[in-house]
Design a protein around this motif. Structure first.
Motif, mmCIF file in Angstrom:
data_model
loop_
_atom_site.group_PDB
_atom_site.id
_atom_site.type_symbol
_atom_site.label_atom_id
_atom_site.label_comp_id
_atom_site.label_asym_id
_atom_site.label_seq_id
_atom_site.Cartn_x
_atom_site.Cartn_y
_atom_site.Cartn_z
ATOM 1 N N ARG A 1 -8.360 21.076 -19.196
ATOM 2 C CA ARG A 1 -8.214 19.877 -18.366
ATOM 3 C C ARG A 1 -6.812 19.820 -17.770
ATOM 4 N NH1 ARG A 1 -10.157 15.357 -16.440
ATOM 5 N NH2 ARG A 1 -9.133 13.361 -16.697
ATOM 6 N N LEU A 2 -5.814 20.185 -18.526
ATOM 7 C CA LEU A 2 -4.453 20.175 -18.017
ATOM 8 C C LEU A 2 -4.273 21.215 -16.911
ATOM 9 C CD1 LEU A 2 -1.755 18.781 -18.265
ATOM 10 C CD2 LEU A 2 -1.101 20.475 -19.964
ATOM 11 N N GLU A 3 -4.937 22.361 -17.056
ATOM 12 C CA GLU A 3 -4.837 23.399 -16.025
ATOM 13 C C GLU A 3 -5.343 22.912 -14.675
ATOM 14 O OE1 GLU A 3 -6.952 26.647 -17.827
ATOM 15 O OE2 GLU A 3 -5.219 27.257 -19.020
ATOM 16 N N SER A 4 -6.298 21.978 -14.678
ATOM 17 C CA SER A 4 -6.831 21.472 -13.413
ATOM 18 C C SER A 4 -6.233 20.110 -13.029
ATOM 19 C CB SER A 4 -8.355 21.378 -13.485
ATOM 20 O OG SER A 4 -8.748 20.457 -14.475
ATOM 21 N N ALA A 5 -5.248 19.646 -13.785
ATOM 22 C CA ALA A 5 -4.612 18.359 -13.490
ATOM 23 C C ALA A 5 -3.785 18.452 -12.211
ATOM 24 C CB ALA A 5 -3.699 17.948 -14.656
ATOM 25 N N PRO A 6 -3.597 17.300 -11.539
ATOM 26 C CA PRO A 6 -2.725 17.306 -10.366
ATOM 27 C C PRO A 6 -1.301 17.655 -10.805
ATOM 28 C CG PRO A 6 -3.686 15.116 -10.749
ATOM 29 C CD PRO A 6 -4.154 16.005 -11.830
ATOM 30 N N GLY A 7 -0.782 18.709 -10.260
ATOM 31 C CA GLY A 7 0.551 19.160 -10.620
ATOM 32 C C GLY A 7 1.362 19.471 -9.377
ATOM 33 N N PHE A 8 2.540 20.003 -9.597
ATOM 34 C CA PHE A 8 3.410 20.307 -8.471
ATOM 35 C C PHE A 8 4.384 21.407 -8.856
ATOM 36 C CE2 PHE A 8 4.946 16.695 -10.859
ATOM 37 C CZ PHE A 8 6.289 16.935 -11.050
ATOM 38 N N ASP A 9 4.988 21.987 -7.847
ATOM 39 C CA ASP A 9 5.966 23.047 -8.002
ATOM 40 C C ASP A 9 7.345 22.434 -8.216
ATOM 41 O OD1 ASP A 9 6.749 25.964 -7.594
ATOM 42 O OD2 ASP A 9 7.975 24.948 -6.078
#
Length: 141
Positions: A102-110
């Motif tokens: 789930r964390l791998e597909s969470a909204p993230g950023f560089d």
């Protein structure tokens, strides 16, 4: 009268209080702390703490996940109230109730392209994803 203490971990705390953990802690203490899920799997570590200065609240912990030796890490702003500090474990740790997948597909950023964390649509997306109430809605005043 409360007494301020600083221990070797850099944890500032008020020694008197009713909660399960310190009433106050220094903002530099959680930097670098590992985050685990309830299964004990390491999810990453805290790279930054985001403060909402206008409201006097901790808004987010910026979590680093993935990559190798800090290269190609993806960053995630996790609502502070989605984390639980466990003090009773041998190694004090933060728990995020999320599977690695789930964390791998969470909204993230560089790390070089941070989102506008004051943008209401971004705020709504992050809090919805982690099923966390917005920290301002948690206040009792």
């Amino acid at each position: 009268m409360s007494k301020l203490e600083r221990n070797i971990d850099g944890l500032d705390k008020i020694t008197e209080g009713n909660g399960p953990g310190p009433r106050l802690m220094g903002a530099n203490w959680p930097i670098g702390m590992n985050i685990y899920n309830p299964k004990g799997e390491k999810l990453g570590n805290i790279k930054e703490i985001m403060l909402d200065v206008d409201n006097g609240s901790v808004a987010y912990a910026v979590l680093s996940f993935g990559g190798f030796l800090g290269i190609a890490d993806k960053l995630f702003a996790v609502p502070w109230n989605a984390l639980t500090l466990k003090l009773e474990t041998l190694d004090k740790r933060f728990i995020l109730d999320a599977e690695k997948e789930r964390l791998e597909s969470a909204p993230g950023f560089d790390k070089d392209n941070w989102p506008d964390m004051a943008d209401q649509s971004w705020i709504d997306q992050i809090h919805s994803y982690y099923e966390a109430r917005h920290y301002i809605n948690n206040r009792s005043d």
